[in-house]
Design an enzyme around this catalytic site. Structure first.
Site, PDB file in Angstrom:
ATOM      1  N   THR A  24      -2.420   3.177   3.855  1.00 16.41           N
ATOM      2  CA  THR A  24      -1.503   4.220   4.339  1.00 16.41           C
ATOM      3  C   THR A  24      -0.642   3.892   5.545  1.00 16.41           C
ATOM      4  O   THR A  24      -1.339   3.622   6.570  1.00 16.41           O
ATOM      5  CB  THR A  24      -2.201   5.614   4.502  1.00 16.41           C
ATOM      6  N   THR A  71       1.515   6.777   0.911  1.00 14.83           N
ATOM      7  CA  THR A  71       0.644   5.665   0.454  1.00 14.83           C
ATOM      8  C   THR A  71       0.724   5.721  -1.228  1.00 14.83           C
ATOM      9  O   THR A  71       0.944   6.897  -1.566  1.00 14.83           O
ATOM     10  CB  THR A  71      -0.706   6.505   0.687  1.00 14.83           C
ATOM     11  N   ARG A  96      -6.751  10.032  -9.166  1.00 12.89           N
ATOM     12  CA  ARG A  96      -7.057  10.226  -7.790  1.00 12.89           C
ATOM     13  C   ARG A  96      -6.112  10.592  -6.821  1.00 12.89           C
ATOM     14  O   ARG A  96      -5.186   9.926  -6.943  1.00 12.89           O
ATOM     15  CB  ARG A  96      -7.837   8.904  -7.344  1.00 12.89           C
ATOM     16  N   SER A 153       0.953  -1.159  -0.101  1.00 10.27           N
ATOM     17  CA  SER A 153       0.060   0.012  -0.029  1.00 10.27           C
ATOM     18  C   SER A 153       0.814   1.350   0.131  1.00 10.27           C
ATOM     19  O   SER A 153       0.535   2.409  -0.102  1.00 10.27           O
ATOM     20  CB  SER A 153      -0.958  -0.046   1.126  1.00 10.27           C
ATOM     21  N   THR A 200      -5.731   6.771   8.321  1.00 10.99           N
ATOM     22  CA  THR A 200      -5.462   5.740   7.347  1.00 10.99           C
ATOM     23  C   THR A 200      -6.892   5.290   7.238  1.00 10.99           C
ATOM     24  O   THR A 200      -7.738   5.368   7.760  1.00 10.99           O
ATOM     25  CB  THR A 200      -4.533   4.562   7.935  1.00 10.99           C
ATOM     26  N   GLY A 201      -7.025   4.743   5.732  1.00 14.53           N
ATOM     27  CA  GLY A 201      -8.208   4.263   5.529  1.00 14.53           C
ATOM     28  C   GLY A 201      -8.828   5.003   4.277  1.00 14.53           C
ATOM     29  O   GLY A 201      -8.154   5.618   3.781  1.00 14.53           O
TER      30      GLY A 201
HETATM   31  N1  GLY Z   1      -5.818   7.067   3.149  1.00 18.21           N
HETATM   32  C1  GLY Z   1      -5.121   6.891   1.858  1.00 18.21           C
HETATM   33  C2  GLY Z   1      -6.055   7.289   0.667  1.00 18.21           C
HETATM   34  O1  GLY Z   1      -7.199   7.356   0.735  1.00 18.21           O
HETATM   35  O2  GLY Z   1      -5.161   7.689  -0.314  1.00 18.21           O
END
Ligand code: GLY
Length: 318
Positions: free
Chosen positions: A177, A195, A205, A48, A228-229
């Protein structure tokens, strides 16, 4: 002051253990988070972040990251494709420019001028996972990829039932992340996050991580928080900023995280694949972690050693 490093997820030990000796010897919290992030970014087994990161829907790895010690000392980088260490680049932006965030080609030219090594980012194993995903998301090892829903960008694929593919994708999850907070012997706090973003994201994105206040926020007077998430959820409530502002008003790290997760619950129609977790340190060195759903773990390293633990608070039962 007791120094410590707090990192998201159970892959934290490799980074924490590399950074801890310097921190315990009197090094800065900023060096600790930079060093821990770099080791995690360079680990091809972590899918990730950095060299092991999973790609977007077109098979291209794009990385985001940030570093921060204060509102007046932060740097971020978004959408880089050929440099595996976004946190080091973000720190260089913070230290050597008048800007906070660089993105895309300009960020890559900056990295090149600063002497960062340009390299191919898509690892063989991430390419393999992406190819499986393109063919059929059901072939992915779902037990391995827990945490959040990768979106699926299948409209352009021929012969695919888009609705069916979306339903299947709901069951496929990925890790996320790396966010790292540290406190040093002088009592200073610092944070970093890094990340490859949501796996198989729509190309272009950018998530919460390189946006100061969303994936990361640090103010020596109030505390530090990192996320994170699912970035889209974190972004909508300025998650890390909110955690720090709640601490500024007197909340403990645990209460600040809990209130922020409740805000998410109130403001979104959450679905099963949504996951968000925060780690936080108050200005006086108290710390906590919390997650929306079970599955998140943090790594804490202090002078007693490194432990991977469950978060202090989980809002939802599943
Ligand atoms: N939390 C990392 C992302 O959504 O890119």
């Amino acid at each position: 002051m007791h120094p410590f490093i707090l990192t998201t997820w159970s892959f934290g030990p490799v980074g924490n253990d590399a950074a801890a000796p310097g921190l315990f010897a009197g090094g800065s919290a900023l060096d600790a988070v930079t060093n821990a992030a770099t080791v995690i970014e360079d680990d091809p087994a972590i899918d990730s972040v950095g060299v092991g990161g999973l790609p977007d829907a077109d098979g291209e790895v794009t990385l985001d990251g940030a570093v921060m010690t204060n509102p007046s000392a932060c740097g971020a980088v978004a959408f880089i494709k050929h440099y595996p260490n976004p946190v080091q680049i973000a720190r260089r932006i913070m230290e050597k420019t008048i800007h906070i965030t660089l993105a895309g080609e300009g960020a890559e030219r900056f990295a090149a001028r600063e002497g960062f090594e340009c390299r191919q980012l898509l690892s063989e194993s991430s390419k393999d996972v992406w190819e499986k995903w393109r063919k059929d998301p059901r072939t992915i090892d779902r037990d391995k990829y827990k945490g959040w829903l990768p979106p699926i960008n299948v409209e352009e694929l021929e012969g695919v039932d888009v609705q069916q593919r979306r339903l299947e994708a709901r069951e496929m999850r990925t890790h996320d992340t790396v966010s790292i907070l540290a406190r040093d012997r002088a009592g200073a706090i610092a944070g970093a996050c890094s990340t490859s973003g949501m796996a198989f994201k729509v190309p272009g994105r950018v998530g919460d991580s390189p946006i100061i206040g969303q994936g990361l926020y640090v103010d020596q007077q109030a505390g530090a928080a990192a996320a994170t998430g699912t970035g889209e959820l974190i972004t909508g409530v300025c998650g890390s900023f909110l955690v720090v502002e709640l601490m500024r008003r007197g909340a403990t790290p645990a209460d600040a995280i809990t209130e922020t997760l409740k805000r998410l619950q109130q403001r979104y129609d959450l679905v099963e694949e949504h996951q968000v977790a925060f780690i936080a340190i108050s200005a006086d060195g108290d710390w906590a972690t919390g997650a929306l759903r079970p599955g998140f773990r943090h790594t804490i390293t202090d002078e007693a050693g490194t432990r991977v633990e469950d978060p202090k608070f989980v809002l939802l039962k599943s």
